[in-house]
Design a protein around this motif. Structure first.
Motif, PDB file in Angstrom:
ATOM      1  N   ARG A 169      -4.204   3.817  -4.153  1.00 22.64           N
ATOM      2  CA  ARG A 169      -4.356   2.377  -3.902  1.00 22.64           C
ATOM      3  C   ARG A 169      -5.329   2.097  -2.750  1.00 22.64           C
ATOM      4  NH1 ARG A 169       1.632  -0.410  -4.204  1.00 22.64           N
ATOM      5  NH2 ARG A 169       1.850  -0.202  -6.460  1.00 22.64           N
ATOM      6  N   TYR A 170      -5.931   3.137  -2.197  1.00 23.86           N
ATOM      7  CA  TYR A 170      -6.722   2.962  -0.982  1.00 23.86           C
ATOM      8  C   TYR A 170      -7.861   1.956  -1.149  1.00 23.86           C
ATOM      9  CZ  TYR A 170      -9.537   3.626   3.119  1.00 23.86           C
ATOM     10  OH  TYR A 170     -10.261   3.383   4.254  1.00 23.86           O
ATOM     11  N   GLU A 171      -8.641   2.071  -2.203  1.00 29.00           N
ATOM     12  CA  GLU A 171      -9.792   1.166  -2.355  1.00 29.00           C
ATOM     13  C   GLU A 171      -9.339  -0.289  -2.426  1.00 29.00           C
ATOM     14  OE1 GLU A 171     -12.926   2.028  -1.859  1.00 29.00           O
ATOM     15  OE2 GLU A 171     -12.203   4.074  -1.553  1.00 29.00           O
ATOM     16  N   GLU A 172      -8.285  -0.562  -3.177  1.00 33.18           N
ATOM     17  CA  GLU A 172      -7.752  -1.931  -3.254  1.00 33.18           C
ATOM     18  C   GLU A 172      -7.192  -2.356  -1.898  1.00 33.18           C
ATOM     19  OE1 GLU A 172      -6.542  -5.678  -4.722  1.00 33.18           O
ATOM     20  OE2 GLU A 172      -7.964  -4.208  -5.526  1.00 33.18           O
ATOM     21  N   TYR A 231       0.821  -1.210   0.000  1.00 37.41           N
ATOM     22  CA  TYR A 231       0.000   0.000   0.000  1.00 37.41           C
ATOM     23  C   TYR A 231       0.853   1.257   0.000  1.00 37.41           C
ATOM     24  CZ  TYR A 231      -3.426   3.420   1.735  1.00 37.41           C
ATOM     25  OH  TYR A 231      -4.226   4.524   1.919  1.00 37.41           O
ATOM     26  N   HIS A 280      -5.777   2.446   7.796  1.00 38.40           N
ATOM     27  CA  HIS A 280      -6.371   1.146   8.114  1.00 38.40           C
ATOM     28  C   HIS A 280      -7.402   1.231   9.239  1.00 38.40           C
ATOM     29  CE1 HIS A 280      -3.009   1.489  10.917  1.00 38.40           C
ATOM     30  NE2 HIS A 280      -3.629   0.605  11.686  1.00 38.40           N
ATOM     31  N   ARG A 315      -9.793  -5.852   4.462  1.00 36.47           N
ATOM     32  CA  ARG A 315     -11.038  -6.496   4.903  1.00 36.47           C
ATOM     33  C   ARG A 315     -10.916  -8.016   4.818  1.00 36.47           C
ATOM     34  NH1 ARG A 315     -15.993  -4.222   5.442  1.00 36.47           N
ATOM     35  NH2 ARG A 315     -16.064  -1.947   5.366  1.00 36.47           N
ATOM     36  N   VAL A 341     -10.914   1.592   8.000  1.00 33.90           N
ATOM     37  CA  VAL A 341     -11.483   0.315   7.536  1.00 33.90           C
ATOM     38  C   VAL A 341     -11.892  -0.540   8.733  1.00 33.90           C
ATOM     39  CG1 VAL A 341     -11.026  -1.800   6.215  1.00 33.90           C
ATOM     40  CG2 VAL A 341     -10.061   0.393   5.446  1.00 33.90           C
ATOM     41  N   HIS A 356      -7.355   7.786   4.776  1.00 35.27           N
ATOM     42  CA  HIS A 356      -6.874   6.683   3.945  1.00 35.27           C
ATOM     43  C   HIS A 356      -6.119   5.651   4.777  1.00 35.27           C
ATOM     44  CE1 HIS A 356      -7.335  10.006   0.986  1.00 35.27           C
ATOM     45  NE2 HIS A 356      -7.992   9.038   0.381  1.00 35.27           N
ATOM     46  N   ALA A 404      -8.162  -1.287   1.043  1.00 31.69           N
ATOM     47  CA  ALA A 404      -9.283  -1.519   1.952  1.00 31.69           C
ATOM     48  C   ALA A 404      -9.884  -2.909   1.724  1.00 31.69           C
ATOM     49  CB  ALA A 404     -10.342  -0.429   1.779  1.00 31.69           C
ATOM     50  N   GLY A 405     -10.043  -3.300   0.469  1.00 30.71           N
ATOM     51  CA  GLY A 405     -10.572  -4.632   0.168  1.00 30.71           C
ATOM     52  C   GLY A 405      -9.662  -5.742   0.652  1.00 30.71           C
TER      53      GLY A 405
END
Length: 126
Positions: free
Chosen positions: A66-69, A60, A112, A75, A115, A110, A71-72
């Motif tokens: 790259r935040y959305e990737e 990251y 962790h 998760r 999330v 942005h 976060a996934g």
């Protein structure tokens, strides 16, 4: 069955001063933050196991693109059975009052802990 009240989970930097209304203060980082004494941090717990893996953190690199990737992927790490007990422990803390998740990360939107806060609010999986 009565509906449960929403969890009161806040996110702060560990470098910010502790405040009386922080409730339970839990650091969610694998590494101890530079320049912060244990006394100044005023932690109730340090949960390294719920922080992103070293591999994910390196990939990251705190790149907002790259935040959305990130976060996934994070998760998916949090969904691993080995982390269920730690997540349940944080949810239990949050049910008794405010829970403040702490991190050394500069970019909280942005980070962790944002999330993790959402995962806690969603409740246990299936």
């Amino acid at each position: 069955m009565t509906p449960s009240r929403p969890l009161d989970v806040r996110v702060k930097r560990v470098y910010d001063p502790a405040e009386p209304d922080d409730g339970s203060r839990v650091l969610i980082d694998r590494l101890w933050p530079r320049g912060v004494s244990k006394e100044r941090a005023r932690l109730d717990a340090w949960d390294k196991e719920l922080a992103p893996s070293a591999e994910l953190r390196r990939w990251y690199g705190h790149d907002p693109g790259r935040y959305e990737e990130f976060a996934g992927r994070y998760r998916r790490e949090l969904a691993e059975p080995a982390r269920a007990e730690e997540l349940d422990r944080l949810r239990a803390l949050a049910r008794t009052g405010r829970l403040t998740l702490l991190t050394a990360t500069r970019d909280l939107p942005h980070g962790h802990v944002r999330v993790l806060s959402a995962v806690l609010a969603e409740g246990p999986a299936g």
